[in-house]
Motif scaffolding. Structure first.
Motif, short mmCIF file in Angstrom:
data_model
loop_
_atom_site.label_atom_id
_atom_site.label_comp_id
_atom_site.label_asym_id
_atom_site.label_seq_id
_atom_site.Cartn_x
_atom_site.Cartn_y
_atom_site.Cartn_z
N LYS A 170 0.78 -1.26 0.03
CA LYS A 170 0.14 -0.01 0.02
C LYS A 170 0.86 1.21 -0.15
CE LYS A 170 -3.97 -2.31 2.17
NZ LYS A 170 -3.63 -3.38 2.35
N ARG A 171 2.03 1.61 0.76
CA ARG A 171 2.89 2.27 0.80
C ARG A 171 3.30 2.47 -0.79
NH1 ARG A 171 7.78 1.72 4.47
NH2 ARG A 171 8.26 0.10 2.82
N ASN A 172 3.84 1.54 -1.40
CA ASN A 172 4.52 1.91 -2.60
C ASN A 172 3.24 2.29 -3.67
OD1 ASN A 172 6.90 0.59 -1.77
ND2 ASN A 172 6.25 -1.39 -2.19
N LYS A 173 2.16 2.00 -3.39
CA LYS A 173 0.96 2.48 -4.46
C LYS A 173 0.64 3.79 -3.82
CE LYS A 173 -1.05 -2.03 -4.90
NZ LYS A 173 -2.25 -3.13 -4.79
N ALA A 174 0.79 4.50 -2.71
CA ALA A 174 0.17 5.48 -2.23
C ALA A 174 1.36 6.72 -2.67
CB ALA A 174 0.05 5.60 -0.71
N LYS A 175 0.76 7.81 -2.96
CA LYS A 175 1.61 9.24 -3.25
C LYS A 175 1.78 9.99 -1.89
CE LYS A 175 0.23 9.58 -7.98
NZ LYS A 175 -0.12 10.26 -9.25
N ILE A 184 -0.25 21.19 17.07
CA ILE A 184 -0.11 19.49 17.17
C ILE A 184 0.78 19.17 16.16
CG2 ILE A 184 -1.41 17.33 16.96
CD1 ILE A 184 -3.98 18.76 17.87
N GLN A 185 1.83 18.17 16.38
CA GLN A 185 2.76 17.90 15.52
C GLN A 185 2.87 16.24 15.53
OE1 GLN A 185 6.63 19.75 15.78
NE2 GLN A 185 5.46 21.84 15.54
N ILE A 186 2.77 15.73 14.35
CA ILE A 186 3.11 14.12 14.39
C ILE A 186 4.55 14.01 14.15
CG2 ILE A 186 2.75 11.90 13.07
CD1 ILE A 186 0.06 12.88 12.19
N THR A 187 5.22 13.77 15.41
CA THR A 187 6.73 13.79 15.22
C THR A 187 7.17 12.35 14.82
OG1 THR A 187 6.58 12.84 17.57
CG2 THR A 187 7.12 15.30 17.36
N GLY A 188 6.25 11.06 14.81
CA GLY A 188 6.72 9.77 14.15
C GLY A 188 6.62 10.04 12.65
N ASN A 189 7.28 9.01 11.99
CA ASN A 189 7.20 8.72 10.49
C ASN A 189 6.13 7.98 10.19
OD1 ASN A 189 7.81 8.40 7.97
ND2 ASN A 189 10.21 8.27 8.01
N LEU A 190 5.12 8.33 9.41
CA LEU A 190 3.96 7.60 8.89
C LEU A 190 4.51 6.42 8.08
CD1 LEU A 190 1.39 9.96 8.82
CD2 LEU A 190 1.56 8.67 10.82
N SER A 191 5.39 6.67 7.12
CA SER A 191 5.93 5.71 6.27
C SER A 191 6.74 4.43 7.16
CB SER A 191 6.79 6.24 5.39
OG SER A 191 6.42 7.43 4.68
N GLU A 192 6.74 4.81 8.18
CA GLU A 192 7.39 3.60 9.25
C GLU A 192 6.53 3.24 10.30
OE1 GLU A 192 11.04 5.02 10.42
OE2 GLU A 192 12.08 5.10 8.69
N GLU A 222 -4.92 7.93 6.46
CA GLU A 222 -5.20 7.87 4.96
C GLU A 222 -4.20 7.92 4.18
OE1 GLU A 222 -7.75 11.35 4.39
OE2 GLU A 222 -9.50 10.62 5.73
N MET A 223 -4.13 6.84 3.17
CA MET A 223 -3.17 6.62 2.01
C MET A 223 -3.87 7.13 0.78
SD MET A 223 -1.45 3.14 3.55
CE MET A 223 -0.04 3.62 2.54
N GLU A 224 -3.33 8.08 0.09
CA GLU A 224 -4.04 8.71 -1.28
C GLU A 224 -2.90 8.17 -2.31
OE1 GLU A 224 -6.77 9.92 -1.43
OE2 GLU A 224 -7.33 10.27 0.69
N PRO A 225 -3.57 8.16 -3.48
CA PRO A 225 -5.02 8.36 -3.87
C PRO A 225 -5.81 6.90 -3.35
CG PRO A 225 -3.74 8.20 -5.85
CD PRO A 225 -2.68 7.84 -4.76
N SER A 226 -6.65 6.93 -2.55
CA SER A 226 -7.73 6.11 -2.24
C SER A 226 -7.03 4.48 -2.16
CB SER A 226 -8.84 5.90 -3.34
OG SER A 226 -9.44 7.21 -3.28
N VAL A 227 -6.01 4.75 -1.51
CA VAL A 227 -5.26 3.29 -1.26
C VAL A 227 -5.76 2.46 0.06
CG1 VAL A 227 -2.92 2.31 -0.97
CG2 VAL A 227 -3.16 3.97 -2.56
N PHE A 228 -5.87 3.65 1.33
CA PHE A 228 -6.12 3.08 2.43
C PHE A 228 -6.95 4.06 3.36
CE2 PHE A 228 -5.63 2.09 6.90
CZ PHE A 228 -5.97 0.97 7.08
N LYS A 229 -8.03 3.76 3.82
CA LYS A 229 -8.61 4.73 4.86
C LYS A 229 -9.13 4.01 6.11
CE LYS A 229 -9.68 8.10 1.39
NZ LYS A 229 -10.61 9.06 0.68
#
Length: 488
Positions: A77-82, A117-125, A148-155
């Motif tokens: 999914k990560r490879n498909k998401a932009k 508010i800040q997301i300090t973690g790496n969502l890709s990991e 949410e992984m766009e475009p429409s990969v995962f929500k």
């Protein structure tokens, strides 16, 4: 919506025509295929997140929520998401619900109800760790994380409510921080020179502003290390470890750890743990003797000797007294009293003892003889008497000098007056004799006697004037020497 069809109606004898049977087979195949697709979708939507059930925040500070998530086939999914976005929902997990509150949306940089508010973690990991800044009391609530992984990969929203069980994070905001936790091992009673370990921990909900830990009492041999550590639930705490060897100087010392939390909105907050009292077991220390009234006394003086010593346990302390040159003890108590005699000039020993050891102390007593005391009294009285005599002589000399001066002045005045009187007497006498001789120039020479002893003050008459001198009158008796010459 699932539609259930009773297949028994299709297989009944009344409808057992070939057409009807074929239709039933087709419906059965459709239901089987649909069930497979639903299971596959459910498996594909199997997601989960790991975060603490609750975190405690301090007003005016920040709070960090450690967060990781799991998605099946995440790498594909990560490879498909932009792009990958993170969203935090408050109170409700339904993203499309009109009553849902979106506190943070990284895709549109939306922040509602918070300063930052800040997301300090790496969502890709698969790290969704987030920091909420400037926490206030109204921020206490349930929070849900959505990915949410766009475009429409995962929500999906992680850990929604499942029945009565809530598997999401709850933020609890307080005005005062939690007291630190103090841990120790075997501090009820420790033997001297035994190694003691103390550990104090304080929660660090805001890693950017961690609390500082200090100790109320630090032994001389103490070694302290402090570091920020991660707990099993991924939250952070500050740990301070103090290690030292117990000494008798640490006995009955109170130890506590203090955590101080910095805050931007108000003054720093300080909290303290429950006090721990050290109890150290040790042999007698600092043994010494107190003598009253002094170490140098005279014969007949009542002397008191007191033995002082530190030992633990103090209730088990024993004291023994010895006199120098004697093997037998003279007393078995902390304090002794006696009257000093001539032969008491010697040293006294005190031995303090408990089950852990003993220690001794010595003092020398000097006795002064009565003769020495009498001599000092005599010398003192003699010196005082001499001083008194000398002072009296000085005073007498001064008074006599003053009296002599006054007498000299008075005598000089009286002598002046008396000389004047005598001159007048001689003058008057000479004048009378000369007048008589002038009348009797042809007569023979006669001798006369003047007796001044018969002069009486009462027979004298003095007349005073400013110009005339005093006049003295005297009686003169002439002897008859001529008659004797004539007879010859």
């Amino acid at each position: 919506m699932v539609l259930w069809i009773d297949l028994s109606l299709l297989l009944s004898p009344m409808s057992s025509s070939p057409q009807t049977l074929m239709a039933g087979i087709q419906i059965t195949s459709f239901i089987f295929i649909s069930s497979v697709l639903i299971h596959t979708c459910s498996a594909d939507g199997d997601v989960s997140a790991v975060m603490p059930l609750t975190v405690t925040a301090l007003t005016g500070s920040c709070v960090q929520i450690p967060c990781t998530f799991t998605i099946s086939s995440f790498e594909d999914k990560r490879n498909k998401a932009k792009s990958i976005y993170g969203i935090w929902l408050k109170k409700k997990s339904q993203f499309a619900d009109k009553d849902s509150f979106i506190a943070f949306n990284s895709s549109e940089n939306i922040i509602r109800g918070f300063s930052d508010i800040q997301i300090t973690g790496n969502l890709s990991e698969r790290n969704c760790t987030t920091v909420f800044y400037n926490i206030m009391m109204n921020h206490s609530d349930l929070y849900f994380f959505r990915l949410e992984m766009e475009p429409s990969v995962f929500k999906a929203t992680f850990n929604p409510n499942t029945g009565d069980e809530i598997k999401t994070v709850k933020i609890t905001v307080k005005d005062s921080p939690q007291p630190p936790e103090l841990k120790h091992t075997g501090l009820k009673e420790v033997m001297e020179n035994t190694t003691v370990n103390l550990s104090c921990s304080a929660e660090a909900p805001c890693p950017e502003q961690p609390p500082t830990i200090s100790w109320s009492y630090i032994p001389n041999s103490a070694s302290i290390t402090t570091q920020l550590q991660e707990k099993p639930d991924k939250t952070l705490s500050v740990f301070s470890n103090m290690t030292f060897k117990a000494s008798y100087m640490d006995h009955k010392k109170n130890i506590s750890c203090i955590a101080t939390y910095p805050r931007k909105s108000s003054n720093d907050s300080t909290v303290e743990t429950t006090v721990i009292m050290l109890r150290v077991l040790f042999s007698p220390k600092e043994t010494h003797i107190i003598i009253n009234p002094s170490a140098s006394v005279s014969v007949g003086t009542n002397v008191t000797l007191t033995c002082k010593s530190k030992g633990s346990p103090s209730k088990e302390m024993n004291y023994t007294w010895y006199k120098h040159g004697q093997k037998m003890a003279i007393a078995w108590e902390k304090k002794i009293s006696f009257i000093v005699y001539h032969n008491d000039t010697r040293s006294y020993f005190c031995i303090a003892q408990n089950k852990h050891g003993n220690q001794s102390a010595e003092i020398h007593l000097t006795v002064e003889e009565e003769s020495g005391f009498s001599q000092r009294v005599i010398y003192g009285c003699t010196g005082g008497l001499l001083a008194f005599v000398l002072l009296s002589a000085v005073l007498f000399y001064c008074l006599r000098t003053k009296t002599s001066s006054q007498a000299h002045v008075i005598g000089r005045d009286q002598a002046t007056d008396k000389n004047g009187d005598m001159v007048a007497i001689y003058a008057n006498s000479s004048s009378a004799i000369s007048k008589k001789s002038e009348k009797k120039e042809t007569d023979d020479l006669h001798y006369g006697e003047i007796d001044f002893s018969k002069l009486q003050t009462g027979d004298m008459t003095r007349e005073h004037s400013n110009n005339d001198p005093q006049t003295e009158y005297a009686e003169i008796q002439v002897t008859g020497r001529n008659n004797k010459n004539q007879k010859r």
